[in-house]
Design an enzyme around this catalytic site. Structure first.
Site, PDB file in Angstrom:
ATOM      1  N   SER A  23      49.566  69.541  54.800  1.00  0.00           N
ATOM      2  CA  SER A  23      49.976  68.724  53.556  1.00  0.00           C
ATOM      3  C   SER A  23      50.738  69.655  52.644  1.00  0.00           C
ATOM      4  O   SER A  23      51.550  68.975  52.124  1.00  0.00           O
ATOM      5  CB  SER A  23      48.774  68.142  52.883  1.00  0.00           C
ATOM      6  OG  SER A  23      48.159  67.055  53.680  1.00  0.00           O
ATOM      7  N   GLY A  94      53.950  61.845  59.840  1.00  0.00           N
ATOM      8  CA  GLY A  94      53.833  60.533  59.011  1.00  0.00           C
ATOM      9  C   GLY A  94      53.947  61.015  57.606  1.00  0.00           C
ATOM     10  O   GLY A  94      54.400  60.071  57.080  1.00  0.00           O
ATOM     11  N   SER A 167      45.896  56.061  49.451  1.00  0.00           N
ATOM     12  CA  SER A 167      46.849  56.862  50.272  1.00  0.00           C
ATOM     13  C   SER A 167      47.424  57.776  49.460  1.00  0.00           C
ATOM     14  O   SER A 167      48.435  57.571  48.637  1.00  0.00           O
ATOM     15  CB  SER A 167      47.685  55.733  51.064  1.00  0.00           C
ATOM     16  OG  SER A 167      48.813  56.699  51.514  1.00  0.00           O
ATOM     17  N   ASP A 322      40.865  62.902  57.529  1.00  0.00           N
ATOM     18  CA  ASP A 322      41.161  63.339  58.702  1.00  0.00           C
ATOM     19  C   ASP A 322      39.981  63.826  59.633  1.00  0.00           C
ATOM     20  O   ASP A 322      40.345  64.337  60.561  1.00  0.00           O
ATOM     21  CB  ASP A 322      42.456  64.421  58.536  1.00  0.00           C
ATOM     22  CG  ASP A 322      43.362  63.795  57.841  1.00  0.00           C
ATOM     23  OD1 ASP A 322      43.978  62.389  58.193  1.00  0.00           O
ATOM     24  OD2 ASP A 322      44.208  64.417  57.166  1.00  0.00           O
TER      25      ASP A 322
HETATM   26  C1  S3P Z   1      48.385  63.100  53.951  1.00  0.00           C
HETATM   27  C2  S3P Z   1      47.467  62.148  53.568  1.00  0.00           C
HETATM   28  C3  S3P Z   1      46.604  61.075  54.434  1.00  0.00           C
HETATM   29  C4  S3P Z   1      46.165  61.989  55.612  1.00  0.00           C
HETATM   30  C5  S3P Z   1      47.242  62.788  56.302  1.00  0.00           C
HETATM   31  C6  S3P Z   1      48.219  63.705  55.457  1.00  0.00           C
HETATM   32  C7  S3P Z   1      49.209  63.738  53.189  1.00  0.00           C
HETATM   33  O1  S3P Z   1      47.251  59.825  54.726  1.00  0.00           O
HETATM   34  O2  S3P Z   1      45.534  61.376  56.629  1.00  0.00           O
HETATM   35  O3  S3P Z   1      47.000  63.482  57.601  1.00  0.00           O
HETATM   36  O4  S3P Z   1      49.750  64.687  53.417  1.00  0.00           O
HETATM   37  O5  S3P Z   1      49.548  62.935  51.937  1.00  0.00           O
HETATM   38  P1  S3P Z   1      47.317  58.779  53.925  1.00  0.00           P
HETATM   39  O6  S3P Z   1      47.806  59.055  52.706  1.00  0.00           O
HETATM   40  O7  S3P Z   1      48.033  57.573  54.826  1.00  0.00           O
HETATM   41  O8  S3P Z   1      45.850  58.455  53.614  1.00  0.00           O
END
Ligand code: S3P
Length: 434
Positions: A23, A94, A167, A322
């Site tokens: 992240s 993502g 989120s 996670d």
């Molecule tokens: C993340 C936020 C989380 C996490 C993902 C990384 C990030 O997702 O599950 O692995 O780096 O901001 P969400 O924001 O969709 O919960």
């Protein structure tokens, strides 16, 4: 596809430096690309996901090079993203798919198309399209909900946005767009989610305010990150070793330099509540009014322990999101019934992790049931072992390997190579600890 067998292990002992935080690495590369000037990033995660972010900022005009073990990014400036000739490929990332449109939405008269792999095309992006449209951006997902996604940059206005789900990706997307908007944008979080974006912006001197669940930031002219950013080790990767050390009798593993930002250490709190022994200092669990500058780290030692079941409720989910599949794995070895609820978000991760974890644990001799918003695992005195398929999900692949170490007969993991999305050296680290 790679199939790897992981046999039951004797005590696991030693020190491990988990890979850099995924992240924080995404944010460091992205904010450096948006910045004016040069930023050197130390301990950048060299893995599939974060290399997609470096490639994306390069495609948008930033200069990216290597200097020893540092990544050097010369940014294009907050309003200077170039329109690339082709599609921006986010791969499996993502976080990149959700954060990048926040910046691109404010790039006037430029059009960007973002796409990714098969898993990305199943993950919803309407959650960012809705607030960005309220800010005045043109965002066109496929079938209203999914990538590929087209972003047409334009002038943005400030909004107040109540996140329907906790989120960090959506929060960060709106925060990045807010930097380009006229006026002050406020985001209201239902529960605190990881705050790496807020911390990095604060380090860059951007006034970000937090008032309880409200986070406010205004538009700025330029973003100027510090000359150097250092990424801590990833607590989500460390969690695999904390689970392994807990479950394999006689084990004692220390993870070094692990990020202990309070918005990420939910798994350790849950593990400790289950009877796990994790020694080392975590960040104070109560956030003050000021946003912290940078990321705290700590060495954390985990020893084998007998576990009792627990219930994880919705308010605990974001800080452990996670790692919740690992809570399911621990539940197989715990006395009683382990319940995870309020975690419907797990269904839209790299895979549907509710289904994936329940199927995996049952295939290995566990007793797990899916619920609409989580799962229930009955402690079954451990796991027999068997064969599972990662389905291309890095965290499911590594969970399978840890299950193998703690099982009676070992586990064969089909698609172990998915681990390279966040932890390319996972099997080597495992070999060193045996
Ligand atoms: C993340 C936020 C989380 C996490 C993902 C990384 C990030 O997702 O599950 O692995 O780096 O901001 P969400 O924001 O969709 O919960």
């Amino acid at each position: 596809m790679s199939a790897v067998r992981v046999d039951p292990a004797g005590p696991l002992r030693g020190e491990v430096i988990p890979p850099a935080d995924k992240s924080v690495s995404h944010r460091a590369a992205l904010l450096a690309g948006m910045s004016s000037g040069t930023v050197r990033i130390g301990n950048f995660l060299d893995a599939a996901d974060t290399n997609s972010t470096l490639a994306a900022v390069k495609a948008l005009g930033a200069q990216v090079s290597r200097d020893g073990d540092r990544i050097v990014v010369h940014g294009v400036g907050l309003r200077g993203a170039a329109q690339p000739s082709g599609v921006i490929d986010v791969g499996n990332a993502g976080t990149l798919m959700r954060l990048l449109p926040g910046w691109l939405a404010g790039q006037k008269e430029r059009v960007f198309v973002l796409d990714g792999d098969a898993s990305i095309r199943r993950r919803p992006v309407d959650r960012i399209a809705v607030p960005l449209a309220q800010m005045g951006a043109r965002i066109e997902p496929t079938g209203e909900r999914f990538p590929p996604l087209t972003v047409t940059g334009g002038p943005l206005r400030a909004i107040t946005y109540e996140l329907p789900v906790a989120s960090a990706q959506v929060k960060s997307c709106v925060l990045l767009a807010a930097l380009l908007a006229a006026g002050e944008t406020t985001i209201v979080e239902p529960e605190p989610s990881r705050d790496h974006t807020e911390r990095m912006l604060t380090l860059a001197g951007v006034p970000v305010r937090r008032d309880g669940s409200r986070i406010t930031v205004g538009g700025i002219d330029e973003l100027q990150l510090p000359d150097e950013l250092i990424v801590p080790a990833d607590p989500s990767s460390a969690a695999f070793w904390q689970a392994a050390a807990t479950l394999v009798p006689g084990s004692d593993i220390t993870v070094l330099g692990c990020g202990v930002n309070r918005t990420r250490t939910g798994f350790i709190e849950i593990l400790r509540r289950m009877g796990g022994i994790v020694e080392g200092a975590l960040e104070d669990p109560v956030a003050g009014a000021e946003i912290e500058r940078g990321e705290p780290t700590s060495d954390l030692a985990t020893r084998a322990a007998a576990l009792r079941a627990t219930t994880v409720d919705a308010h605990e989910v974001p800080a452990a999101i996670d790692e919740l599949p690992l809570v399911g794995l621990l539940g197989c070895f715990a006395e009683g019934e382990t319940i995870v609820r309020g975690a419907e978000e797990l269904r839209v991760k790299e895979s549907d992790r509710v289904t994936a974890v329940v199927e995996a644990l049952n295939a290995l001799g566990g007793d797990a049931v899916a619920t609409p918003d989580g799962f229930v695992v009955r402690g079954s005195g451990g796991l027999r072992g068997g064969r599972i398929d990662s389905g291309g999900d890095h965290r499911m692949a590594m969970l399978g390997a840890i299950a193998g170490l703690a099982s009676r007969e070992g586990v064969e993991i089909v698609g172990m190579d998915a681990a390279a999305v966040s932890y390319p050296g996972f099997l080597q680290d495992l070999a060193r600890l045996r």
